[in-house]
Design a protein around this motif. Structure first.
Motif, PDB file in Angstrom:
ATOM      1  N   ALA A 192      45.162  43.559 -42.041  1.00  0.00           N
ATOM      2  CA  ALA A 192      46.553  43.285 -41.670  1.00  0.00           C
ATOM      3  C   ALA A 192      47.329  44.588 -41.538  1.00  0.00           C
ATOM      4  O   ALA A 192      47.197  45.487 -42.360  1.00  0.00           O
ATOM      5  N   SER A 193      48.138  44.697 -40.499  1.00  0.00           N
ATOM      6  CA  SER A 193      48.926  45.914 -40.278  1.00  0.00           C
ATOM      7  C   SER A 193      50.126  45.980 -41.209  1.00  0.00           C
ATOM      8  O   SER A 193      50.499  47.049 -41.689  1.00  0.00           O
ATOM      9  N   SER A 194      50.738  44.815 -41.464  1.00  0.00           N
ATOM     10  CA  SER A 194      51.923  44.756 -42.340  1.00  0.00           C
ATOM     11  C   SER A 194      51.798  43.546 -43.271  1.00  0.00           C
ATOM     12  O   SER A 194      52.467  42.525 -43.068  1.00  0.00           O
ATOM     13  N   PRO A 195      50.921  43.633 -44.285  1.00  0.00           N
ATOM     14  CA  PRO A 195      50.662  42.467 -45.147  1.00  0.00           C
ATOM     15  C   PRO A 195      51.884  41.990 -45.923  1.00  0.00           C
ATOM     16  O   PRO A 195      51.944  40.829 -46.340  1.00  0.00           O
ATOM     17  N   LYS A 196      52.871  42.852 -46.141  1.00  0.00           N
ATOM     18  CA  LYS A 196      54.059  42.472 -46.900  1.00  0.00           C
ATOM     19  C   LYS A 196      55.176  41.937 -46.007  1.00  0.00           C
ATOM     20  O   LYS A 196      56.281  41.654 -46.478  1.00  0.00           O
ATOM     21  N   LEU A 197      54.892  41.816 -44.728  1.00  0.00           N
ATOM     22  CA  LEU A 197      55.909  41.337 -43.788  1.00  0.00           C
ATOM     23  C   LEU A 197      56.368  39.926 -44.148  1.00  0.00           C
ATOM     24  O   LEU A 197      55.555  39.037 -44.408  1.00  0.00           O
ATOM     25  N   LYS A 198      57.667  39.722 -44.186  1.00  0.00           N
ATOM     26  CA  LYS A 198      58.235  38.404 -44.438  1.00  0.00           C
ATOM     27  C   LYS A 198      58.427  37.690 -43.102  1.00  0.00           C
ATOM     28  O   LYS A 198      59.113  38.189 -42.211  1.00  0.00           O
ATOM     29  N   ILE A 199      57.797  36.534 -42.975  1.00  0.00           N
ATOM     30  CA  ILE A 199      57.872  35.785 -41.716  1.00  0.00           C
ATOM     31  C   ILE A 199      59.293  35.285 -41.493  1.00  0.00           C
ATOM     32  O   ILE A 199      59.870  34.599 -42.340  1.00  0.00           O
ATOM     33  N   GLU A 200      59.846  35.645 -40.369  1.00  0.00           N
ATOM     34  CA  GLU A 200      61.202  35.232 -39.981  1.00  0.00           C
ATOM     35  C   GLU A 200      61.104  33.906 -39.226  1.00  0.00           C
ATOM     36  O   GLU A 200      60.497  33.833 -38.149  1.00  0.00           O
ATOM     37  N   MET A 201      61.655  32.839 -39.799  1.00  0.00           N
ATOM     38  CA  MET A 201      61.562  31.522 -39.169  1.00  0.00           C
ATOM     39  C   MET A 201      62.733  31.229 -38.241  1.00  0.00           C
ATOM     40  O   MET A 201      62.642  30.352 -37.386  1.00  0.00           O
ATOM     41  N   ASN A 202      63.813  31.956 -38.407  1.00  0.00           N
ATOM     42  CA  ASN A 202      64.968  31.767 -37.527  1.00  0.00           C
ATOM     43  C   ASN A 202      64.624  32.300 -36.141  1.00  0.00           C
ATOM     44  O   ASN A 202      64.321  33.485 -35.987  1.00  0.00           O
ATOM     45  N   PRO A 203      64.643  31.449 -35.119  1.00  0.00           N
ATOM     46  CA  PRO A 203      64.259  31.906 -33.768  1.00  0.00           C
ATOM     47  C   PRO A 203      65.057  33.117 -33.284  1.00  0.00           C
ATOM     48  O   PRO A 203      64.500  34.031 -32.674  1.00  0.00           O
ATOM     49  N   ILE A 204      66.359  33.155 -33.587  1.00  0.00           N
ATOM     50  CA  ILE A 204      67.174  34.290 -33.152  1.00  0.00           C
ATOM     51  C   ILE A 204      66.720  35.555 -33.861  1.00  0.00           C
ATOM     52  O   ILE A 204      66.575  36.620 -33.256  1.00  0.00           O
ATOM     53  N   GLY A 205      66.452  35.432 -35.170  1.00  0.00           N
ATOM     54  CA  GLY A 205      65.960  36.573 -35.927  1.00  0.00           C
ATOM     55  C   GLY A 205      64.596  37.035 -35.441  1.00  0.00           C
ATOM     56  O   GLY A 205      64.301  38.238 -35.426  1.00  0.00           O
ATOM     57  N   GLN A 206      63.753  36.073 -35.046  1.00  0.00           N
ATOM     58  CA  GLN A 206      62.430  36.413 -34.525  1.00  0.00           C
ATOM     59  C   GLN A 206      62.528  37.282 -33.280  1.00  0.00           C
ATOM     60  O   GLN A 206      61.851  38.309 -33.160  1.00  0.00           O
ATOM     61  N   PHE A 207      63.381  36.865 -32.366  1.00  0.00           N
ATOM     62  CA  PHE A 207      63.517  37.628 -31.121  1.00  0.00           C
ATOM     63  C   PHE A 207      64.126  39.002 -31.375  1.00  0.00           C
ATOM     64  O   PHE A 207      63.714  39.991 -30.761  1.00  0.00           O
ATOM     65  N   LYS A 208      65.099  39.088 -32.286  1.00  0.00           N
ATOM     66  CA  LYS A 208      65.682  40.380 -32.615  1.00  0.00           C
ATOM     67  C   LYS A 208      64.629  41.318 -33.187  1.00  0.00           C
ATOM     68  O   LYS A 208      64.576  42.513 -32.848  1.00  0.00           O
ATOM     69  N   ASP A 209      63.763  40.796 -34.056  1.00  0.00           N
ATOM     70  CA  ASP A 209      62.708  41.599 -34.670  1.00  0.00           C
ATOM     71  C   ASP A 209      61.730  42.104 -33.616  1.00  0.00           C
ATOM     72  O   ASP A 209      61.317  43.269 -33.630  1.00  0.00           O
ATOM     73  N   LEU A 210      61.365  41.211 -32.680  1.00  0.00           N
ATOM     74  CA  LEU A 210      60.420  41.594 -31.623  1.00  0.00           C
ATOM     75  C   LEU A 210      60.966  42.727 -30.772  1.00  0.00           C
ATOM     76  O   LEU A 210      60.289  43.745 -30.541  1.00  0.00           O
ATOM     77  N   PHE A 211      62.172  42.553 -30.296  1.00  0.00           N
ATOM     78  CA  PHE A 211      62.716  43.537 -29.363  1.00  0.00           C
ATOM     79  C   PHE A 211      63.075  44.845 -30.062  1.00  0.00           C
ATOM     80  O   PHE A 211      63.017  45.909 -29.448  1.00  0.00           O
TER      81      PHE A 211
END
Length: 634
Positions: A192-211
């Protein structure tokens, strides 16, 4: 091809190959059924593009979650889970074929797209973990080649099974999915590249994280836009192929398969050529060449004389009769093949750049962001073509529907506009194209130590200054954009100054001549290093008059004292005596000899400047030592 025999790559290659094969076998069988049961070109174009849009939609909806999961968890297990999902989906498709329910089959395309969405981020982010940097271009080229061959074979298989018993269709889909799951069990572990990553379930937060992850590196972000545009372009062409064959060429179903075969084989050939033409490096100079070829041959395909084809009844022209027509037939095949080859030149280096320049901790999310933008562009392609087939450009052409060839011409011109826009924002592509042309025509460039150059972070490059094109040679060798520091008088040379400005070179002048220019130069150097960029210095302060290395000026010490970043010594050998050197008098003032000159570039290991090891004297000695080594082997 050596990677195909290695465990670190082969199981993954065959897993993605079988997945692509199964997807396209199913999709092409369904698309042919839709196209050849349609009443007219408008109905065919509308429903074919609807199917394409449904397959792409999950890439937009689910890519943020897919990218997070790929960064957080071990990748080989994720791949195996996606293959189990494929088995379930293909079982559903087998049932739909048995029931003869075409609308249910179209709906299943959405689930196929969802499965591909979760496989996508793992597909490209796993390569940098298993391959060295010198293998990434070759590995990416093989993956793209395998994908296009799988598309070809799956497309052919889809055409062959379209009229077979639904039992056979279902069995074939399930068999390929099961074999793909078995090969996935042999893929080596990829942590895993980021094993401590907290999964963001909020769709808006997900897209912000991606971009946010995708925009960390400017060149990566623009490469994502370039890749997404390619899929807009490619999706437009591929989706129209059944309608193009039936209504423009008046061909039968076998001709659809033939055209797609030439297109996909050419993509595979182009992917393989990329690695050869780039000497396994990440050669961005191929991207502008690919963009130009795409527009040129797409436009030519739109202006072929189709008058003779119209004498046939729609959907009755077979393959043998098609080739008997003559020049126009071979011109169509040639254009489709060239679009495939130049498409590979465009997209393979961009994928390799994303993998090599993205931070490993967020690489999967960067790939996921790429998939989201890809999906938006491909959905946009489907919407645009549906509108053009129904209403054209609206009031601009009295709501007259466009034909398939009209769509080809529109996309060809759009491609030029988009390419110019991207290259204007990131001139590295154009500059690398120039260095690539030099390396393939006038000079024969050979590099040593490319793998030692840091992939990311601030770096100062120091090299001997032997000609007016040293910066071109270094740009090709280091494979990262370099802010070159150069004499302000050279910077102002007409025509060349345009390229220097595009390359974000930094002009500098002696203290006595222009103290303000010198002060601004050091400010810009520090700013570039603080931004994590590469700065190129020729510490001799001038181009050599005798071919020998001169004393390194103390300015290099001032730079690394202010910003203690790694320093990479580089030696350039073979340019003395060239048209661009001062051999025998002023540079570029003599008639060049028709000789392909051999140039060698040696890159040393980075020297940490914060320990006092990187002095002007020590760096000069290191470069001189490398020049002596190159001279002894020249």
């Amino acid at each position: 091809m050596g990677l195909l025999r290695e465990k670190k790559f082969a199981p993954f290659f065959w897993t993605q190959f079988l997945g692509a094969f199964n997807d396209n076998m199913f999709k092409n069988a369904l698309v042919i059924i839709i196209a050849f049961n349609a009443i007219d070109e408008s109905e065919s174009g509308f429903f074919v593009n609807l199917a394409a849009g449904l397959f792409i939609l999950p890439f937009f909806l689910l890519s943020p979650l897919a990218g997070q999961l790929s960064d957080k968890y071990e990748k080989s297990n994720l791949i195996r889970l996606t293959k189990i999902a494929e088995i379930v989906i293909m079982a559903m498709a087998a049932g739909a074929f048995f029931l003869g329910n075409n609308m249910l089959l179209v709906a299943i395309l959405f689930f196929m797209g969802a499965q591909s969405t979760f496989f996508g981020p793992v597909k490209y982010s796993i390569l940098p973990q298993h391959l060295s940097e010198s293998e990434i271009m070759q590995g990416t080229g093989l993956v793209e080649m395998g994908t296009f061959v799988a598309i070809l074979l799956g497309t052919i298989a889809g055409g062959l099974i379209a009229e077979l018993s639904p039992y056979i269709i279902g069995l074939a889909l399930l068999l390929i999915a099961t074999i793909g799951w078995w090969t996935s069990r042999l893929i080596p572990e990829a942590s895993a590249s980021s094993p401590k990553l907290k999964i963001e379930m909020n769709p808006i937060g997900q897209f912000k994280d991606l971009f946010k992850a995708a925009k960390r590196t400017h060149s990566v972000w623009l490469s994502i836009i370039g890749i997404s545009w390619f899929w807009f372009f490619g999706a437009t062409f591929l989706a129209q192929m059944p309608s193009y064959v039936k209504f423009t060429v008046s061909g039968d179903k076998d001709l659809v398969t033939l055209f797609l075969s030439f297109f996909t084989i050419s993509m595979a050939i182009g992917s393989t050529l990329c690695s050869k033409l780039a000497d396994s490096a990440i050669e961005l100079g191929l991207v502008p060449l690919g963009a130009l070829g795409l527009s040129l041959f797409a436009f030519d395909l739109s202006i072929v004389d189709y008058a003779f084809f119209s004498s046939f009844t729609q959907g009755t022209l077979d393959i043998s009769t098609f080739f008997s027509i003559g020049f126009s037939s071979y011109r169509i095949i040639f254009d489709l093949s060239m679009i495939g080859i130049f498409g590979s030149f465009f997209i393979v280096p961009l994928y390799a750049l994303i993998q090599s320049r993205s931070d490993e901790a967020v690489c999967s999310r960067v790939i996921a962001a790429n998939n989201v933008i890809n999906a938006l562009f491909m959905v946009g392609s489907a919407i645009m073509t549906m509108v053009l087939f129904k209403w054209g450009l609206g009031p601009m052409n009295d709501f007259k529907p466009f034909t398939t060839t009209d769509v080809f011409m529109i996309v060809a011109f759009m491609n030029l506009v988009v390419a110019v826009y991207i290259f204007s924002l990131l001139p590295e592509f154009v500059l690398r194209f120039g260095s690539w042309v030099l390396a393939r025509t006038i000079y024969r460039l050979r590099y040593e130590g490319r793998e030692l150059f840091p992939r990311t972070g601030p770096v100062v490059v120091v090299a001997n200054h032997i000609s007016f094109i040293d910066w071109f040679v270094l740009s090709a060798a280091c494979q990262r954009p370099i802010h070159f520091v150069m004499d302000h008088r050279i910077f102002k040379i007409p025509i060349l100054s345009l390229f220097f400005k595009l390359g974000k070179c930094i002009p500098i002048a002696p203290e006595k001549e222009d103290p303000e220019c010198k002060r601004k130069a050091f400010e810009k150097i520090s700013e570039a290093l603080k931004n994590g960029d590469v700065v190129g210095i020729f510490p001799e302060g001038k181009i050599s008059y005798d071919g020998n290395l001169d004393i390194f000026k103390p300015g290099i010490e001032k730079i690394i004292d202010s910003d203690p970043v790694p320093v990479v010594p580089v030696a350039i050998h073979g340019l003395w005596g060239s048209f661009f050197s001062r051999y025998g008098g002023p540079a570029m003032a003599k008639v060049p000899k028709p000789k392909k000159r051999k140039i060698k570039v040696k890159i040393a290991e980075p020297i940490q400047s914060d320990g006092g090891k990187a002095t002007a004297e020590s760096l000069q000695g290191r470069v001189q030592g490398m020049l002596d080594e190159l001279a002894s082997t020249y």
